[in-house]
Design an enzyme around this catalytic site. Structure first.
Site, PDB file in Angstrom:
ATOM      1  N   ASP A 297      -2.515 -10.815  -2.285  1.00  0.00           N
ATOM      2  CA  ASP A 297      -3.106 -10.289  -1.049  1.00  0.00           C
ATOM      3  C   ASP A 297      -4.575  -9.923  -1.324  1.00  0.00           C
ATOM      4  O   ASP A 297      -4.926  -9.551  -2.447  1.00  0.00           O
ATOM      5  CB  ASP A 297      -2.323  -9.036  -0.624  1.00  0.00           C
TER       6      ASP A 297
ATOM      7  N   ASP B 236      -4.344 -12.883   3.400  1.00  0.00           N
ATOM      8  CA  ASP B 236      -5.601 -12.437   4.006  1.00  0.00           C
ATOM      9  C   ASP B 236      -6.822 -12.714   3.132  1.00  0.00           C
ATOM     10  O   ASP B 236      -7.938 -12.342   3.512  1.00  0.00           O
ATOM     11  CB  ASP B 236      -5.517 -10.952   4.408  1.00  0.00           C
TER      12      ASP B 236
ATOM     13  N   HIS C 227      -6.167  -7.395  -0.459  1.00  0.00           N
ATOM     14  CA  HIS C 227      -6.296  -5.960  -0.738  1.00  0.00           C
ATOM     15  C   HIS C 227      -5.517  -5.605  -2.008  1.00  0.00           C
ATOM     16  O   HIS C 227      -4.475  -6.210  -2.282  1.00  0.00           O
ATOM     17  CB  HIS C 227      -5.740  -5.146   0.438  1.00  0.00           C
TER      18      HIS C 227
ATOM     19  N   HIS D 257       0.817  -1.229   0.000  1.00  0.00           N
ATOM     20  CA  HIS D 257       0.000   0.000   0.000  1.00  0.00           C
ATOM     21  C   HIS D 257       0.848   1.276   0.000  1.00  0.00           C
ATOM     22  O   HIS D 257       0.291   2.364  -0.181  1.00  0.00           O
ATOM     23  CB  HIS D 257      -0.917   0.040   1.231  1.00  0.00           C
TER      24      HIS D 257
HETATM   25 ZN   LIG Z   1      -3.987  -7.277   2.741  1.00  0.00          ZN
END
Ligand SMILES: [Zn+2]
Length: 309
Positions: A162, A246, A164, A125
């Site tokens: 991931d 995740d 996200h 991120h």
């Molecule tokens: Zn994540």
């Protein structure tokens, strides 16, 4: 040739405060699982610090100064609502990025077949000038830039499974046709980026959003139909993996329903593409994964596939 495991005890000293999902126990769980007898033949290496020159290939100097100045001598400091730093965070962030650069070196030199970097804070991120989502420096983007600068590799790909979207990696790569970023992620979900219509300057951004509660079948279909063919078409000379766990069914931060065997499967498929175009060169770095038991078993499946595929 064997698989390397890069880590550093400094990554455990990045304190995010009580109850924060991105905690030191995550890394302890991964490392404890990788002590098992299946992993006897990992080549275990201590991560060096990334150099200022390595970090500066992705993050401007004033951003690096801003992050390091935010680190308090004691207690916690909040860069944003999720992104917390403590006295150990600077050293942890330097070792996390340094692990990926050192793993790239070892794989490019032919000392290791491939490598997994068990590090934190995570990185995907972190945008060139913005820390967010538990991330300070973009470890895989720094590793990709290092491979190009030091080893003259032209085309580098990052695949990010991931749950996200890795907005930071996309931001760092989108304008450069020789960098490729492909992500499967839940949508809608933090950070809200990762639309399927993002293509970068040359089809070098490939986003495959998945609906909440999608499971193994949808994930594998997205990989088979879109992600893997586009990756192979790009023909990377080095493949980096943003390995977040995740999307596991047990993870508390999202609703995808992957199991350990899906992580083995995608890793095996990615190694197969790397074998075709990149002489098998793969460097993977830990991103998210917040259920300690699932994180340990899924990362073990991932590393087992790196060793055996
Ligand atoms: Zn994540």
């Amino acid at each position: 040739m064997v698989t390397g495991l890069f880590s550093h005890s400094a990554c455990l000293a990045h304190d995010t405060g009580d109850g924060h999902p991105e905690c030191a126990e995550r890394l302890q769980a991964v490392l404890a699982r990788l002590e098992g007898e299946d992993f006897l033949y990992l080549d275990r290496r201590e991560a060096p610090r990334a150099t200022p020159e390595q970090i500066a290939r992705i993050h401007p100097g004033d951003y690096v100064d801003h992050v390091l100045r935010a680190i308090p001598p004691r207690g916690l400091n909040y860069i944003d609502g999720d992104t917390v730093v403590s006295a150990g965070s600077g050293e942890a962030a330097l070792r996390a990025a340094g692990a990926v650069c050192a793993a790239v070196d070892a794989v490019m030199q032919g000392e290791l077949r491939n490598a997994f970097c068990a590090v934190r804070p995570p990185g995907h991120h972190a945008e060139p000038d913005q820390a967010m989502g538990f991330c300070l420096f973009n470890n895989v983007a720094i590793g990709a830039a290092h491979a190009r600068a030091k080893w003259g590799v032209k085309r580098v790909a990052v695949v990010d499974f991931d749950v996200h979207h890795g907005n930071g990696t996309q931001a760092a790569f989108a304008a450069d046709a020789d960098l490729f970023y492909a992500s499967t992620h839940q949508m809608p979900l933090y950070p809200g980026t990762g639309a399927a219509h993002d293509h970068g300057v040359a089809g070098n951004i490939v986003n495959v959003p998945l609906r909440p509660y999608a499971g193994s079948a949808e994930f594998r279909a997205a990989a088979e139909r879109v992600l893997l063919p586009k990756l192979e078409g790009f023909a990377p000379e080095l493949l980096l993996i943003s390995a977040g766990f995740d999307a596991h069914v047990s993870d508390p931060l999202a609703q995808l329903q992957l199991g350990d065997q899906d992580y083995y499967w995608i890793t095996e498929r990615l190694v197969q593409v790397a074998d075709k175009t990149a002489r098998g060169r793969v460097v993977s770095a830990l991103e998210g994964g917040y259920d300690l038991r699932a994180l340990a078993s899924a990362s073990a499946a991932h590393v087992r596939a790196l060793m055996l595929a």
